[in-house]
Design a protein around this motif. Sequence first.
Motif, mmCIF file in Angstrom:
data_model
loop_
_atom_site.group_PDB
_atom_site.id
_atom_site.type_symbol
_atom_site.label_atom_id
_atom_site.label_comp_id
_atom_site.label_asym_id
_atom_site.label_seq_id
_atom_site.Cartn_x
_atom_site.Cartn_y
_atom_site.Cartn_z
ATOM 1 N N GLY A 1 0.801 -1.219 0.000
ATOM 2 C CA GLY A 1 0.000 0.000 0.000
ATOM 3 C C GLY A 1 0.832 1.267 0.000
ATOM 4 O O GLY A 1 0.305 2.375 0.011
ATOM 5 N N SER A 2 2.141 1.124 0.002
ATOM 6 C CA SER A 2 3.062 2.253 0.020
ATOM 7 C C SER A 2 4.139 1.959 -1.011
ATOM 8 O O SER A 2 4.788 0.922 -0.945
ATOM 9 N N ASN A 3 4.313 2.856 -1.988
ATOM 10 C CA ASN A 3 5.329 2.561 -2.994
ATOM 11 C C ASN A 3 5.854 3.823 -3.656
ATOM 12 O O ASN A 3 5.328 4.905 -3.480
ATOM 13 N N MET A 4 6.898 3.606 -4.428
ATOM 14 C CA MET A 4 7.476 4.615 -5.286
ATOM 15 C C MET A 4 7.569 3.995 -6.669
ATOM 16 O O MET A 4 7.858 2.810 -6.801
ATOM 17 N N THR A 5 7.310 4.754 -7.709
ATOM 18 C CA THR A 5 7.431 4.249 -9.071
ATOM 19 C C THR A 5 8.868 4.413 -9.544
ATOM 20 O O THR A 5 9.447 5.491 -9.433
ATOM 21 N N LEU B 1 12.635 0.042 3.448
ATOM 22 C CA LEU B 1 12.745 1.164 4.387
ATOM 23 C C LEU B 1 13.801 2.127 3.856
ATOM 24 O O LEU B 1 14.823 1.697 3.319
ATOM 25 N N THR B 2 13.586 3.416 4.035
ATOM 26 C CA THR B 2 14.498 4.403 3.461
ATOM 27 C C THR B 2 15.912 4.340 4.007
ATOM 28 O O THR B 2 16.839 4.802 3.361
ATOM 29 N N ASN B 3 16.113 3.743 5.173
ATOM 30 C CA ASN B 3 17.468 3.674 5.735
ATOM 31 C C ASN B 3 18.186 2.386 5.344
ATOM 32 O O ASN B 3 19.288 2.134 5.800
ATOM 33 N N GLN B 4 17.578 1.559 4.495
ATOM 34 C CA GLN B 4 18.193 0.321 4.041
ATOM 35 C C GLN B 4 18.886 0.527 2.700
ATOM 36 O O GLN B 4 18.587 1.461 1.964
ATOM 37 N N GLU B 5 19.766 -0.407 2.372
ATOM 38 C CA GLU B 5 20.333 -0.409 1.030
ATOM 39 C C GLU B 5 19.357 -1.114 0.102
ATOM 40 O O GLU B 5 18.790 -2.144 0.445
ATOM 41 N N MET C 1 7.815 -1.337 -3.466
ATOM 42 C CA MET C 1 6.960 -1.268 -2.289
ATOM 43 C C MET C 1 7.744 -0.840 -1.053
ATOM 44 O O MET C 1 8.815 -1.361 -0.772
ATOM 45 N N GLY C 2 7.179 0.109 -0.329
ATOM 46 C CA GLY C 2 7.737 0.544 0.939
ATOM 47 C C GLY C 2 7.190 -0.300 2.071
ATOM 48 O O GLY C 2 6.210 -1.042 1.905
ATOM 49 N N ASP C 3 7.812 -0.213 3.220
ATOM 50 C CA ASP C 3 7.397 -0.987 4.380
ATOM 51 C C ASP C 3 6.042 -0.519 4.902
ATOM 52 O O ASP C 3 5.754 0.679 4.915
ATOM 53 N N ASP C 4 5.214 -1.481 5.306
ATOM 54 C CA ASP C 4 3.949 -1.191 5.975
ATOM 55 C C ASP C 4 4.282 -0.950 7.444
ATOM 56 O O ASP C 4 4.535 -1.888 8.197
ATOM 57 N N LEU C 5 4.286 0.292 7.861
ATOM 58 C CA LEU C 5 4.724 0.647 9.212
ATOM 59 C C LEU C 5 3.724 0.268 10.300
ATOM 60 O O LEU C 5 4.010 0.430 11.487
ATOM 61 N N ASN D 1 5.202 7.471 -2.833
ATOM 62 C CA ASN D 1 4.373 8.093 -3.859
ATOM 63 C C ASN D 1 5.174 8.978 -4.819
ATOM 64 O O ASN D 1 4.607 9.795 -5.522
ATOM 65 N N GLY D 2 6.483 8.802 -4.830
ATOM 66 C CA GLY D 2 7.331 9.559 -5.738
ATOM 67 C C GLY D 2 7.616 8.783 -7.010
ATOM 68 O O GLY D 2 7.217 7.630 -7.167
ATOM 69 N N ILE D 3 8.310 9.416 -7.934
ATOM 70 C CA ILE D 3 8.737 8.781 -9.176
ATOM 71 C C ILE D 3 10.246 8.915 -9.266
ATOM 72 O O ILE D 3 10.797 10.001 -9.110
#
Length: 129
Positions: free
Chosen positions: A19-23, A84-88, A71-75, A114-116
């Motif tokens: 439910g959370s992602n970046m294209t 997660l943004t702090n991961q490689e 897909m981003g992490d479901d917090l 939600n960014g590209i």
Amino acid sequence: GICDDESCLSLSYNYSNTGSNMTFALPNSSIESIEELGAGTLGAFFFNNQENLICAGSISINGMETAFPIMGDDLTTAVIDGYLTNQELYLIFTNEYGTQYKLTPSPCEGFEINGIYSRTNSRIVKRRR
């Protein structure tokens, strides 16, 4: 690393929609920079709580420009089920012959929900023969 002298990792390019992602967009110029690798599958991978390499998004590459979600992490859960943004973040391409490549976008930008993330170039960092 992705491969040792004998074999490559066994990777699953399946991923869950958190439910959370970046294209992640790959225009023709990016596809041209990796077309020598052939057709295959590109995936975005991260390490989860158990230190397993998990796919956060993937797409088949066949010489055409494309885009796919990372897909981003479901917090709302304790399980790390997305990036997660702090991961490689590892971009791994496996061609139709099973050869794996770790790709590094250039320039490299951070993950934005939600960014590209549109790449004009990708360079090969590690290659398995």
